[in-house]
Design an enzyme around this catalytic site. Structure first.
Site, PDB file in Angstrom:
ATOM      1  N   GLU A   1      -4.873  -9.054   1.579  1.00  0.00           N
ATOM      2  CA  GLU A   1      -5.400  -8.668   2.892  1.00  0.00           C
ATOM      3  C   GLU A   1      -6.905  -8.487   2.786  1.00  0.00           C
ATOM      4  O   GLU A   1      -7.396  -7.828   1.851  1.00  0.00           O
ATOM      5  CB  GLU A   1      -4.811  -7.341   3.400  1.00  0.00           C
ATOM      6  CG  GLU A   1      -3.426  -7.423   3.953  1.00  0.00           C
ATOM      7  CD  GLU A   1      -2.921  -6.092   4.526  1.00  0.00           C
ATOM      8  OE1 GLU A   1      -3.721  -5.329   5.111  1.00  0.00           O
ATOM      9  OE2 GLU A   1      -1.723  -5.821   4.360  1.00  0.00           O
TER      10      GLU A   1
ATOM     11  N   GLU B   1       0.815  -1.220   0.000  1.00  0.00           N
ATOM     12  CA  GLU B   1       0.000   0.000   0.000  1.00  0.00           C
ATOM     13  C   GLU B   1       0.847   1.268   0.000  1.00  0.00           C
ATOM     14  O   GLU B   1       0.772   2.094   0.932  1.00  0.00           O
ATOM     15  CB  GLU B   1      -0.934   0.010   1.213  1.00  0.00           C
ATOM     16  CG  GLU B   1      -1.948  -1.115   1.213  1.00  0.00           C
ATOM     17  CD  GLU B   1      -2.941  -1.034   2.391  1.00  0.00           C
ATOM     18  OE1 GLU B   1      -2.846  -0.091   3.191  1.00  0.00           O
ATOM     19  OE2 GLU B   1      -3.805  -1.916   2.476  1.00  0.00           O
TER      20      GLU B   1
HETATM   21  C1  BGP Z   1      -3.726  -2.369   6.072  1.00  0.00           C
HETATM   22  C2  BGP Z   1      -2.271  -2.478   6.406  1.00  0.00           C
HETATM   23  C3  BGP Z   1      -1.985  -3.416   7.544  1.00  0.00           C
HETATM   24  C4  BGP Z   1      -3.000  -3.406   8.674  1.00  0.00           C
HETATM   25  C5  BGP Z   1      -4.437  -3.321   8.147  1.00  0.00           C
HETATM   26  C6  BGP Z   1      -5.503  -3.148   9.201  1.00  0.00           C
HETATM   27  O1  BGP Z   1      -3.974  -1.212   5.360  1.00  0.00           O
HETATM   28  O2  BGP Z   1      -1.545  -2.948   5.293  1.00  0.00           O
HETATM   29  O3  BGP Z   1      -0.681  -3.154   7.980  1.00  0.00           O
HETATM   30  O4  BGP Z   1      -2.676  -2.508   9.649  1.00  0.00           O
HETATM   31  O5  BGP Z   1      -4.568  -2.294   7.196  1.00  0.00           O
HETATM   32  O6  BGP Z   1      -5.713  -1.787   9.513  1.00  0.00           O
HETATM   33  P1  BGP Z   1      -5.684  -1.221  10.984  1.00  0.00           P
HETATM   34  O7  BGP Z   1      -4.506  -1.827  11.622  1.00  0.00           O
HETATM   35  O8  BGP Z   1      -5.580   0.255  10.849  1.00  0.00           O
HETATM   36  O9  BGP Z   1      -6.981  -1.624  11.605  1.00  0.00           O
END
Ligand code: BGP
Length: 473
Positions: free
Chosen positions: A385, A187
């Site tokens: 993800e 990202e």
């Molecule tokens: C994505 C990232 C991850 C992770 C996930 C969940 O955008 O790549 O690293 O953090 O989001 O988001 P959050 O941790 O803000 O709930």
């Protein structure tokens, strides 16, 4: 709950929830989870790791982190990795994605190597391969070595792209025999947006010109890594992970439609087009040119980007991006921000994950697949993800185990859309949930839990949650 993928090579059908496990390594579809080095490993005094942006920022402003939880400890994977990797099989993984921390290998970003860090990743990757698990390794998850920020202005400096290429080349040579698929960046728009437009990530600049430079240099770095990877071995496979939600306009009013088009240019196409097609979208270039924001570039670099496109894509998808035309004309004296082109739209009646506040829109996954199919040559992709964060998850504990049926439903509903997309020709080769063991989040610490496995912060004990146990049986 019963769902999963199974069946023969070409078709993927909904079958019993054997979850990630019992399904189909037979047809090669990958099942597993994603995580990252900075969110799991933690640091030990003698481990030789250098500071990255997060280590530094936490030291100077711990108050800006949820409940003061920083990146120093995270899930102590650096100490518990063997035990954790045993859980991979127990939770039915056929694939696993993590990241190398640049600052663990090169504490100063370039130059001297930290041998303890180099050996650590070697041991971890060897163990994963011993278990017969497909390994995806990302080279950068928001974690620039602090020395490169201090000495050279980080990603604002083109030199950082070349330092990154050296680091990447070192990794290809050192671990290439163990890694099945490489990833250049996770990202990459996030550090641009949060670090250079909004005051959310270090270095907290609000400066559109700097943001554009950072984005361009990151893309250049990604293309340089693709080049180095194929130079080390033309058979190595390398991709980039992007958050590719389509931008949905509030209405079909031309102003809303335009807002959505521009949102997609900034949020997705800024990296998707150069990474997959080898060039930037003309409309994005025009918007920047009109505002005198084009970065310094030369034709050699554009050719390099054109000639070094990725072998596959990783797609992260959590929630859709809904936008509307801006309600107000910008104040000419205020810094240029995304709001001048579009603003977030909160759609009445949207389905919500009440434990995290994010919208749930499963069809977004189908739309992403169609977009890749129609506009990006149906390049191979993996859902890298997707997952459900839950605040206060301990309230779902029953008989000592977190009963996260809501997570099973969330995955199941997304898999239905993925299944539909694959039936309609999507070239998707795997599903990786975020995440394996509850891990640290950049700004939210351990507030929202995503894991298949629960982490007790005090004792560091790992306990399977409900569906993970289901996968085992
Ligand atoms: C994505 C990232 C991850 C992770 C996930 C969940 O955008 O790549 O690293 O953090 O989001 O988001 P959050 O941790 O803000 O709930």
């Amino acid at each position: 709950m019963c769902l999963g993928f199974g069946g023969g090579c070409a078709t993927i059908e909904l079958v019993e929830w054997g979850g990630l496990g019992h399904v189909s390594s037979s047809n090669g579809f990958l099942w597993g989870s994603s995580t990252s080095g900075p969110q799991t490993e933690g640091r030990l005094a003698q481990d030789g790791k250098g500071d990255n942006l997060w280590d530094y920022w936490y030291r100077i402003e711990p108050n800006r982190f949820y409940q003061g939880q920083g990146p120093d400890k995270t899930s102590t994977f650096y100490e518990h990795w063997e035990e954790d990797l045993d859980l991979l099989l127990e939770t039915g993984h056929t694939a696993f994605r993590t990241s190398i921390q640049w600052s663990r290998i090169f504490p100063e970003g370039r130059g001297e190597i930290n041998q303890a860090g180099v050996d650590f990743y070697r041991r971890v990757f060897e163990k994963i391969k011993e278990k017969g698990i497909h390994l995806l390794v990302n080279l950068y998850h928001f974690d620039l070595p602090m020395a490169l920020q201090e000495q050279g202005d980080g990603w604002e400096n083109k030199e950082t792209a070349y330092a990154y290429q050296e680091y990447a080349r070192f990794c290809f040579k050192t671990y290439g025999d163990l890694v099945d698929q490489w990833i250049t960046f996770n990202e990459p728009i996030v550090p641009v947006e949060f670090g250079y437009f909004y005051d959310a990530h270090f270095p907290h600049k609000v400066d559109a010109a700097a943001a554009v430079k950072v984005a361009y240099h990151t893309q250049l770095a990604s293309s340089l890594a693709v080049k180095a990877c194929h130079e080390v071995d033309p058979n190595y496979r390398i991709g980039i992970v992007l958050n590719l939600t389509p931008a949905y306009p509030r209405s079909q009013h031309p102003a809303d439609v335009k807002a959505a088009r521009i949102a997609e240019l900034f949020q997705a196409k800024s990296f998707l087009d150069p990474s997959v097609l080898g060039h930037y979208p003309e409309e994005l270039v025009e918007i920047l040119r009109e505002r005198d924001l084009l970065p310094d570039y030369d034709p050699f670099e554009l050719r390099l980007i054109e000639e070094n496109t990725v072998d596959y894509l990783g797609v992260n998808y959590y929630q859709p991006l809904r936008v509307a035309a801006p309600r107000y004309a910008p104040n000419p004296a205020s810094p240029l921000l995304f709001e001048q082109f579009y603003e977030p739209y909160v759609m009445p009646g949207r389905k919500i994950n009440p434990h995290r506040g994010w919208e749930i829109y499963e069809q977004g996954l189908y739309d992403i697949a169609q977009n890749i199919k129609e506009n990006y040559g149906n390049i191979e992709w993996i859902l890298t993800e997707n997952g459900m964060g839950v605040e206060g998850e301990e309230k779902f504990r029953k008989d000592g185990v977190i009963q996260d049926d809501y997570r099973i439903d969330f995955v199941k509903d997304h898999l239905r859309e993925l299944h539909r997309a694959i039936q309609d020709g999507a070239n998707c080769k795997g599903y990786l949930i975020w995440t394996f063991i509850d891990c640290w989040s950049w700004l939210n610490g351990y507030k929202n839990r995503y894991g298949l496995v629960e982490l007790d912060l005090e004792s560091q004990k790992r306990t399977l949650k409900n569906p993970a146990i289901g996968l085992k049986n």
